[in-house]
Design a protein around this motif. Structure first.
Motif, PDB file in Angstrom:
ATOM      1  N   LEU A 170      45.153  45.226  47.301  1.00 47.47           N
ATOM      2  CA  LEU A 170      44.928  46.123  45.911  1.00 47.47           C
ATOM      3  C   LEU A 170      46.198  45.674  44.925  1.00 47.47           C
ATOM      4  CD1 LEU A 170      44.153  49.603  47.049  1.00 47.47           C
ATOM      5  CD2 LEU A 170      42.904  48.154  45.879  1.00 47.47           C
ATOM      6  N   ALA A 171      47.239  45.275  45.643  1.00 42.44           N
ATOM      7  CA  ALA A 171      48.363  44.959  44.473  1.00 42.44           C
ATOM      8  C   ALA A 171      47.930  43.524  44.099  1.00 42.44           C
ATOM      9  CB  ALA A 171      49.701  44.588  45.439  1.00 42.44           C
ATOM     10  N   ILE A 229      37.137  42.773  47.237  1.00 42.24           N
ATOM     11  CA  ILE A 229      38.060  43.229  48.486  1.00 42.24           C
ATOM     12  C   ILE A 229      36.876  43.934  49.530  1.00 42.24           C
ATOM     13  CG2 ILE A 229      39.965  44.425  49.226  1.00 42.24           C
ATOM     14  CD1 ILE A 229      41.081  43.936  46.411  1.00 42.24           C
ATOM     15  N   ILE A 230      36.830  43.533  50.604  1.00 41.52           N
ATOM     16  CA  ILE A 230      36.150  44.122  51.460  1.00 41.52           C
ATOM     17  C   ILE A 230      36.911  44.642  52.673  1.00 41.52           C
ATOM     18  CG2 ILE A 230      34.410  44.048  53.344  1.00 41.52           C
ATOM     19  CD1 ILE A 230      33.117  41.659  51.901  1.00 41.52           C
ATOM     20  N   ASP A 231      37.270  45.884  52.615  1.00 40.46           N
ATOM     21  CA  ASP A 231      38.338  46.530  53.293  1.00 40.46           C
ATOM     22  C   ASP A 231      37.614  46.992  54.886  1.00 40.46           C
ATOM     23  OD1 ASP A 231      40.887  47.650  53.273  1.00 40.46           O
ATOM     24  OD2 ASP A 231      40.289  49.750  53.521  1.00 40.46           O
ATOM     25  N   ASP A 232      38.572  46.923  55.726  1.00 43.60           N
ATOM     26  CA  ASP A 232      38.260  47.624  57.088  1.00 43.60           C
ATOM     27  C   ASP A 232      36.893  46.782  57.515  1.00 43.60           C
ATOM     28  OD1 ASP A 232      39.166  48.984  58.996  1.00 43.60           O
ATOM     29  OD2 ASP A 232      38.110  50.882  58.390  1.00 43.60           O
ATOM     30  N   ARG A 273      36.384  44.533  42.565  1.00 41.99           N
ATOM     31  CA  ARG A 273      35.747  45.444  43.172  1.00 41.99           C
ATOM     32  C   ARG A 273      36.370  45.374  44.509  1.00 41.99           C
ATOM     33  NH1 ARG A 273      31.497  47.655  40.763  1.00 41.99           N
ATOM     34  NH2 ARG A 273      30.079  46.566  39.529  1.00 41.99           N
ATOM     35  N   PHE A 274      36.665  46.813  44.922  1.00 34.32           N
ATOM     36  CA  PHE A 274      36.973  47.223  46.171  1.00 34.32           C
ATOM     37  C   PHE A 274      36.113  48.057  46.960  1.00 34.32           C
ATOM     38  CE2 PHE A 274      39.421  50.382  48.878  1.00 34.32           C
ATOM     39  CZ  PHE A 274      40.290  49.379  49.530  1.00 34.32           C
TER      40      PHE A 274
END
Length: 328
Positions: A197-198, A251-254, A213-214
């Motif tokens: 995110l930073a 950003i594809i998280d987890d 996009r997150f």
């Protein structure tokens, strides 16, 4: 707000932007013309000559048209000279729209303007997260002292994370020119989401990219599922599926926490593969190691990630747990 309410809100905002720009320019124009009434006469002369061009154009008299254009230019030059003599910039009478492309109408060359799209995202609640809990996700708040100097097997945790932090800062500054994809691996609470995110927030703030996009892996899958099988898709779902392969940074998280099905595998493959083909930057965070990643997904997905992404391993102790302990 639902989709229709969001669109109406955006139209209302753009209308206010446009009205404000026009009214501001009109007041300024009145102020300047009171100081130099001769400008009224110049404007009147320009308008009259402009009508003459339209009439002359029918006859096809090129020489006369050029003469008229030269007259208009001379009048404009005289107008500019007077305005500058009053201490104003020469473009002071131009309407200052918030978006010079669409002039605050929301559409440019027959298509939705990027300012319209950005407002839709903002008012649909789809803004990029700024915080994780009580921590602002920027580079300044990424504290290296949470990482041990070394771990039990000899990894230089803090030194490696310092190198990664510097790499991420440089990456965010140059993402427009070098949109490579990153894979952040490591256990929970080690700063993977914070750093991703930073990167996004810094790149947006410094105009390196227009937006990002997150999404968690499961949110990504759910959006595609609702749209694909018409399960009451929301405005955000449609936005995700329409631009997921072209957004400057995704950003594809987890990854690895989602429920795996053949549909899941298909969505992940298509998104990852198409973004590689489009040369668009993607950051994937995951709590699983490379071996588990390879076993969990089809070979075509694993190979795209392993060979198309630059991998970074996060080592250390759960930072969120450390913060909780410190509060006790």
């Amino acid at each position: 707000m639902n989709e229709q309410q969001t669109k109406e809100k955006v139209k209302e905002i753009l209308s206010k932007y446009r009205d404000t720009a026009i009214n501001t320019q009109q007041k300024l124009k009145e102020e300047i013309y009171q100081k130099a009434p001769v400008l009224y006469n110049i404007d009147s002369d320009i308008a009259g000559i402009a009508k003459e061009i339209a009439i002359t154009a029918i006859s096809g008299d090129t020489e006369k048209i050029n003469t008229i254009k030269e007259q208009i230019k001379l009048l404009h030059d005289k107008k500019t000279e007077i305005i500058e003599s009053l201490g104003y910039p020469k473009d002071v009478l131009d309407i200052k729209y918030r978006c010079p492309l669409c002039e605050d109408t929301g559409f440019y060359k027959g298509k939705r303007c990027k300012c319209y799209t950005e407002l839709l995202r903002q008012y649909s609640g789809f803004a990029l997260p700024q915080n994780i809990g009580d921590t602002v996700c920027d580079f300044a708040n990424f504290k290296l002292n949470y990482y041990p100097i070394s771990d039990d097997i000899g990894n230089e945790c803090r030194k490696n994370m310092e190198k990664l932090l510097n790499y991420c800062i440089n990456y965010s500054e140059n993402i427009a020119y070098n949109p490579e994809s990153l894979l952040f691996l490591g256990g929970t609470g080690l700063g993977k989401t914070h750093l991703s995110l930073a990167i996004a927030n810094n790149a947006i703030q410094k105009d390196k990219i227009s937006y990002a996009r997150f999404l968690s892996a499961q949110e990504l899958i759910d959006a595609f599922e609702r749209v694909r099988f018409d399960k009451s898709p929301t405005f955000m779902d449609r936005e995700i599926t329409e631009d997921i392969c072209t957004v400057p940074l995704l950003i594809i998280d987890d990854l690895g926490s989602e429920f795996i099905t053949s549909f899941t595998q298909s969505v992940i493959y298509n998104v990852i593969n198409q973004r590689i083909l489009n040369n668009q930057a993607t950051i994937i965070t995951t709590n699983v190691d490379l071996q588990t990643l390879s076993a969990k997904y089809e070979n075509r997905i694993a190979s795209r990630i392993l060979f198309g992404y630059k991998a970074f391993k996060f080592n250390g102790n759960d930072i969120r747990m450390q913060k909780r302990i410190n509060r006790i």
